[in-house]
Write an enzyme that holds these catalytic residues in place. Structure first.
Site, PDB file in Angstrom:
ATOM      1  N   SER A 150       1.037  -1.286  -0.245  1.00 12.30           N
ATOM      2  CA  SER A 150       0.269   0.346  -0.296  1.00 12.30           C
ATOM      3  C   SER A 150       0.680   1.165   0.266  1.00 12.30           C
ATOM      4  CB  SER A 150      -0.706   0.009   0.868  1.00 12.30           C
ATOM      5  OG  SER A 150      -2.155  -0.848   0.771  1.00 12.30           O
ATOM      6  N   LYS A 153       0.045   3.522  -2.490  1.00  9.34           N
ATOM      7  CA  LYS A 153      -1.126   4.688  -3.187  1.00  9.34           C
ATOM      8  C   LYS A 153      -0.563   6.745  -2.547  1.00  9.34           C
ATOM      9  CE  LYS A 153      -4.762   1.902  -0.818  1.00  9.34           C
ATOM     10  NZ  LYS A 153      -3.861   0.439  -0.200  1.00  9.34           N
ATOM     11  N   SER A 207      -6.424   3.286   4.476  1.00 10.77           N
ATOM     12  CA  SER A 207      -5.550   2.601   3.395  1.00 10.77           C
ATOM     13  C   SER A 207      -6.303   2.341   2.486  1.00 10.77           C
ATOM     14  CB  SER A 207      -4.070   1.317   3.652  1.00 10.77           C
ATOM     15  OG  SER A 207      -3.418   1.109   2.972  1.00 10.77           O
TER      16      SER A 207
END
Length: 446
Positions: A150, A153, A207
């Protein structure tokens, strides 16, 4: 590919401040032996003032750890875990491994000579850099390929924050909700209407993978989420993150998806240059509004990055985890007017969680003198800048007459070096144009 290698090699050679590894060929790469020949600095306690600058000390500017043999990275034992087979990374490109300086082209530890060794961590690769000056303070395998999870991102944020109006209201689609079962989600509902700012906070605090799909779709134009991922790859290329290739906007594992600790630092630097991102990254809680049409109540989300609660001067960052990538982390903090960022890949949560390992490396970075460096973060667009070529001769009158003039007509001849420079410039332009076509094809791969 050939043009790409030539251009990148030229860039690496011409990088100002590039440093030559201190360990000569055939010398021992034993870190303890290396450090006994210098005067190591004691690390400062958290919150303590920085170590005094050593502007005139060559040892503070000459890295060690990337000589004939890689210096082992300081590691702590971690429990064995079962994980999917690691995918084979793309073939290593020497010029890409040297982006930021030749000392960074190592699978082992690279730190300035004469400084205290960094703490042991479970991460397979990491890097500490200065957000403002771009100096790389040290790293372990900074250009080794890793799986992002993640922290990808952050690339989505760096790409899309300037494109999207935070006050726009967006309707979530069924396609946005197509995420891996059991993966992290904010709790958005299909058909729900949310401000873009709320979606951003769902992405960065919790997230949310569905939030990533929404933002990629919005920023991808007529091509939707696929266009958003393509834009992410194009922006990564502009930043100089040549070892980064996104397949999913959220960081959920995808075939051919890779990054490196160095690339993550480039991406994080772009994020922290945006005041909106800095505000989002330090937001502790946010209320997700109720969707009365769908009979869902509002609820509060919390920032899951523990650094902002437990580390003095924390600026924020991003956590990540998948079974394949293990724990990944990006965190930044400020101390005594100095802003540092840490990135790490492939960590295990025992004996210390990802943010704790990041905090320990930040402490180490703040203990170093401000002049200590082993390389630097390249500027956006720097690797794409072509070398300056000599200006072409100014044609006067009929171009055909000008082409016919020269030794045959008894006039002054053009020196061969000048002709070679002009021809070389033309070849370089052709190679760069070909490289652009190849890169566009690569960026458009599904």
């Amino acid at each position: 590919m050939r043009a790409r290698l030539l251009a990148a090699t030229a860039t690496a050679v011409l990088l100002p401040g590039a440093l030559v590894p201190a360990t000569p060929a055939g010398a021992s790469a034993n870190p303890a032996r290396t450090h006994r020949s210098t005067s190591p600095k004691a690390p400062a306690a958290p919150g303590a003032p920085d170590v005094a600058d050593q502007a005139g000390d060559p040892a503070a500017r000459t890295p060690v750890g990337s000589g004939a043999a890689d210096m082992p990275c300081p590691r702590v034992p971690a429990p064995r875990v079962s994980r999917p087979p690691r995918p084979a990374p793309p073939p290593a490109v020497p010029a890409e491994r040297a982006v930021g300086g030749p000392a960074l082209a190592t699978a082992g530890l690279v730190i300035p000579a004469g400084v205290t060794r960094p703490p042991g961590v479970t991460a397979t690769s990491w890097l500490v850099a200065d957000l403002d000056t771009g100096q790389v303070l040290g790293g372990c395998g900074p250009h080794e390929y890793g799986t992002p999870a993640s922290v990808q991102k952050l690339l989505l944020a760096a790409t899309m924050l300037p494109r999207l109006d935070p006050n726009q209201v967006v309707t979530v689609t069924d396609e946005d909700m197509d995420i891996e079962p059991g993966s992290s989600a904010v709790g958005l509902v299909a058909g729900g209407r949310y401000r873009v700012e709320t979606v951003w906070l769902g992405l960065l605090l919790q997230s949310g993978n569905e939030a990533a799909n929404v933002l990629a779709r919005l920023g991808g134009g007529s091509d939707g989420a696929a266009g958003g991922v393509r834009a992410m790859n194009e922006y990564a290329h502009r930043l100089g993150a040549r070892q980064t290739h996104a397949v999913t906007p959220s960081g959920l594992d995808g075939r051919g998806q890779f990054t490196s600790a160095y690339d993550l630092a480039l991406i994080a630097r772009a994020c922290f240059a945006d005041p909106t991102f800095r505000r989002y990254a330090l937001t502790e809680t946010h209320l997700i509004p109720a969707q009365r049409v769908h009979r869902t109540k509002g609820f509060e989300i919390q920032n899951e990055n523990q650094l902002i609660y437990r580390y003095p001067g924390a600026l924020g960052g991003k956590t990540g985890f998948t079974d394949l990538a293990r724990h990944t982390y990006v965190g930044a903090a400020e101390r005594n007017g100095r802003r540092l960022v840490v990135t790490l890949l492939g960590a295990e949560p025992q004996p210390a969680r990802g943010w704790e390992q990041g905090a320990a490396l930040l402490d180490w970075g703040f203990s170093l003198p401000r002049t200590a460096t082993v390389g630097r973060l390249v500027d956006p667009g720097e690797l794409d800048a072509s070398p300056s070529a000599p200006p072409p001769p100014v044609a006067t009158g009929d171009a055909r007459q000008a082409a016919a003039s020269g030794p045959l007509g008894g006039g002054p001849s053009v020196p061969w070096p000048a002709l070679g420079a002009v021809a070389g410039g033309a070849v370089l332009v052709a190679l760069l144009l070909r490289r652009r076509v190849v890169r566009q094809r690569y960026d458009r791969r599904p």
